[in-house]
Design a protein around this motif. Structure first.
Motif, short mmCIF file in Angstrom:
data_model
loop_
_atom_site.label_atom_id
_atom_site.label_comp_id
_atom_site.label_asym_id
_atom_site.label_seq_id
_atom_site.Cartn_x
_atom_site.Cartn_y
_atom_site.Cartn_z
N PHE A 162 13.95 2.73 -6.60
CA PHE A 162 13.94 2.00 -7.83
C PHE A 162 14.82 0.91 -7.97
CE2 PHE A 162 13.29 6.60 -8.22
CZ PHE A 162 11.86 6.68 -8.69
N PRO A 163 14.55 -0.11 -7.08
CA PRO A 163 15.40 -1.41 -7.27
C PRO A 163 15.54 -2.07 -8.77
CG PRO A 163 13.58 -1.95 -6.26
CD PRO A 163 13.37 -0.24 -6.21
N GLU A 164 14.60 -1.58 -9.41
CA GLU A 164 14.42 -2.58 -10.70
C GLU A 164 15.44 -1.77 -11.81
OE1 GLU A 164 11.34 0.80 -10.88
OE2 GLU A 164 11.89 -0.59 -9.29
N ILE A 165 15.57 -0.45 -11.86
CA ILE A 165 16.33 0.42 -12.55
C ILE A 165 17.70 0.32 -12.42
CG2 ILE A 165 16.50 2.70 -13.54
CD1 ILE A 165 14.08 3.51 -12.65
N ASN A 217 0.89 -1.22 -0.06
CA ASN A 217 0.17 0.12 0.06
C ASN A 217 0.89 1.11 0.01
OD1 ASN A 217 1.08 -0.22 2.55
ND2 ASN A 217 -1.00 0.17 3.71
N LEU A 218 2.03 1.34 -0.40
CA LEU A 218 2.83 2.22 -0.79
C LEU A 218 2.53 3.41 -1.65
CD1 LEU A 218 6.51 0.88 -0.19
CD2 LEU A 218 5.30 2.65 1.45
N PRO A 219 2.47 4.55 -1.62
CA PRO A 219 2.08 5.52 -2.76
C PRO A 219 2.91 5.04 -3.73
CG PRO A 219 3.44 6.90 -1.21
CD PRO A 219 3.15 5.39 -0.60
N SER A 220 2.03 5.21 -5.20
CA SER A 220 2.71 5.26 -6.48
C SER A 220 3.83 6.56 -6.91
CB SER A 220 1.79 4.80 -7.58
OG SER A 220 0.76 6.30 -7.67
N TYR A 221 4.80 6.14 -7.64
CA TYR A 221 5.65 7.23 -7.81
C TYR A 221 6.48 6.79 -9.18
CZ TYR A 221 8.90 4.22 -5.19
OH TYR A 221 9.44 3.17 -4.76
N HIS A 222 6.94 7.68 -9.87
CA HIS A 222 7.94 7.46 -10.99
C HIS A 222 8.83 8.41 -11.24
CE1 HIS A 222 4.28 5.19 -12.61
NE2 HIS A 222 3.47 6.21 -12.19
N PHE A 223 10.10 8.00 -11.64
CA PHE A 223 11.21 8.62 -11.66
C PHE A 223 11.05 10.23 -12.08
CE2 PHE A 223 15.10 10.02 -13.71
CZ PHE A 223 16.15 9.83 -12.69
N LYS A 224 10.30 10.25 -13.68
CA LYS A 224 10.20 11.45 -13.81
C LYS A 224 9.38 12.78 -12.98
CE LYS A 224 12.24 10.68 -17.77
NZ LYS A 224 13.67 11.21 -18.05
N GLU A 225 8.91 12.15 -12.15
CA GLU A 225 7.88 13.24 -11.46
C GLU A 225 8.52 13.53 -10.23
OE1 GLU A 225 4.08 11.61 -9.21
OE2 GLU A 225 5.14 9.71 -9.42
N THR A 238 26.85 0.83 -19.21
CA THR A 238 27.51 0.27 -17.97
C THR A 238 26.66 0.58 -16.70
OG1 THR A 238 29.87 0.61 -18.96
CG2 THR A 238 29.53 0.09 -16.62
N SER A 239 26.34 -0.66 -16.19
CA SER A 239 25.82 -0.46 -14.76
C SER A 239 26.54 -0.98 -13.65
CB SER A 239 24.38 -1.30 -15.07
OG SER A 239 24.78 -2.57 -15.00
N TYR A 240 26.05 -0.49 -12.20
CA TYR A 240 26.62 -0.73 -11.19
C TYR A 240 25.92 -1.61 -10.12
CZ TYR A 240 30.04 2.38 -13.22
OH TYR A 240 31.25 2.99 -13.89
N LYS A 241 26.18 -2.27 -9.18
CA LYS A 241 25.67 -2.95 -8.25
C LYS A 241 26.47 -3.24 -7.06
CE LYS A 241 22.80 -5.99 -11.21
NZ LYS A 241 22.74 -7.34 -11.54
N ASN A 242 25.99 -3.25 -5.79
CA ASN A 242 26.43 -3.24 -4.47
C ASN A 242 27.09 -4.82 -4.46
OD1 ASN A 242 25.97 -0.90 -3.44
ND2 ASN A 242 24.17 -1.41 -2.67
#
Length: 302
Positions: free
Chosen positions: A258-261, A202-210, A298-302
């Motif tokens: 944004f764990p999926e980005i 039930n967390l509020p929805s949100y998007h990167f651009k906003e 190129t991406s990065y992860k912990n």
């Protein structure tokens, strides 16, 4: 003995970030403010239990999940073949107790806190029994704020007010016996089962651009700052932080939201408001995270 320190939950961190980066509804603002109030109350409880120098094992903010159930435990103390569960409430004002419900002077009701903690007690008892543990279970609701009172409360050992905590932990300390291997194994088992990535639905929805871009102050959450070559200084509260630390803290904030980005130099450059060069961000990511080359991206992860 503190085994798992307290830190803000994923839900708390997400609401905290959104509170300062977008316009939230009244209900979501209230949810965040309640998260802050609750966390402050839990930290006050930590002061009592740390001051008492318990010899048992202390686990804070434990999330346990199964297929249909998710339970969060504010604090658990394991000692002498027993498990003490503490549900911390940071309520203020005067309430009256009536048929298992708390009512404020204005007539608003709160869910029965004893019933709430007892459900967690039953869940944990059954879970541990299935794993071969037969520890005695105790459950307490702790009303940590001294500016809180319940009228007509029947006698119960399940409720602790702030003024009772020192005596309670003194009594626990006096009854403490040396920990044994089973206590230690149980503690480690619970820590291993902690669901660190639990996110409520039930967390509020949100998007990167906003979301508003930029780096929030690590102390007061202001976006405004002045800088020296290596240091970022909050223009609102004066909090000082290395610029590299501020950028990395923002990277971690982005990961929570944004764990999926995938994390990339360009994405973090935009997330931080474009105020630091991509070269600086690239050096930080190369130092702090693991690089994953993927063609031009190129991406990065912990």
């Amino acid at each position: 003995m503190l085994i798992k320190p307290r830190k803000k939950s994923i839900s708390h961190l997400i609401l905290e970030s959104l509170y300062y980066r977008k316009i939230l509804s009244f209900q979501d603002k209230k949810r965040y403010e309640n998260q802050v109030k609750g966390f402050n109350g839990e930290q006050q409880f930590d002061h009592f239990i740390n001051h008492s120098q318990q010899q048992g094992f202390v686990i804070n903010d434990l999330f346990l999940s199964s297929k249909e159930t998710n339970y969060q435990f504010d604090s658990i103390l394991i000692l002498n073949k027993q498990v003490n569960i503490y549900e911390v409430k940071n309520y203020t004002g005067a309430y009256r107790y009536e048929d298992g419900t708390l009512f404020s002077k204005a007539g608003y009701s709160l869910q029965d806190p004893i019933g709430q903690v007892n459900r967690k007690k039953s869940y944990l008892h059954n879970r541990l029994l299935s794993e071969g543990y037969s520890h005695k279970m105790n459950a307490y609701v702790v009303f940590i704020n001294p500016d809180f009172y319940i009228y007509r409360l029947p006698p119960t050992d399940s409720i602790l007010f702030a003024g009772q905590l020192e005596r309670h932990f003194n009594e626990v300390t006096r009854s403490t016996q040396p920990m044994d291997a089973q206590d230690k194994n149980l503690t480690q088992s619970l820590v291993n089962q902690h669901n660190e990535n639990y996110r409520p639905d039930n967390l509020p929805s949100y998007h990167f651009k906003e979301l508003k871009k930029g780096i929030l102050c690590g102390n007061c959450f202001s976006f405004d700052s002045t800088e020296t070559r290596q240091t970022r200084i909050c223009a609102s509260c004066g909090y000082k932080e290395k610029i590299t630390d501020a950028i990395y803290r923002s990277v971690l904030e982005f990961q929570v939201l944004f764990p999926e980005i995938p994390i990339s130099v360009s994405t973090i450059y935009e997330w931080c408001g474009g105020i630091y060069t991509k070269a600086r961000i690239r050096r930080l990511l190369n130092k702090k995270m693991t690089k994953h080359p993927n063609g031009p991206m190129t991406s990065y992860k912990n």
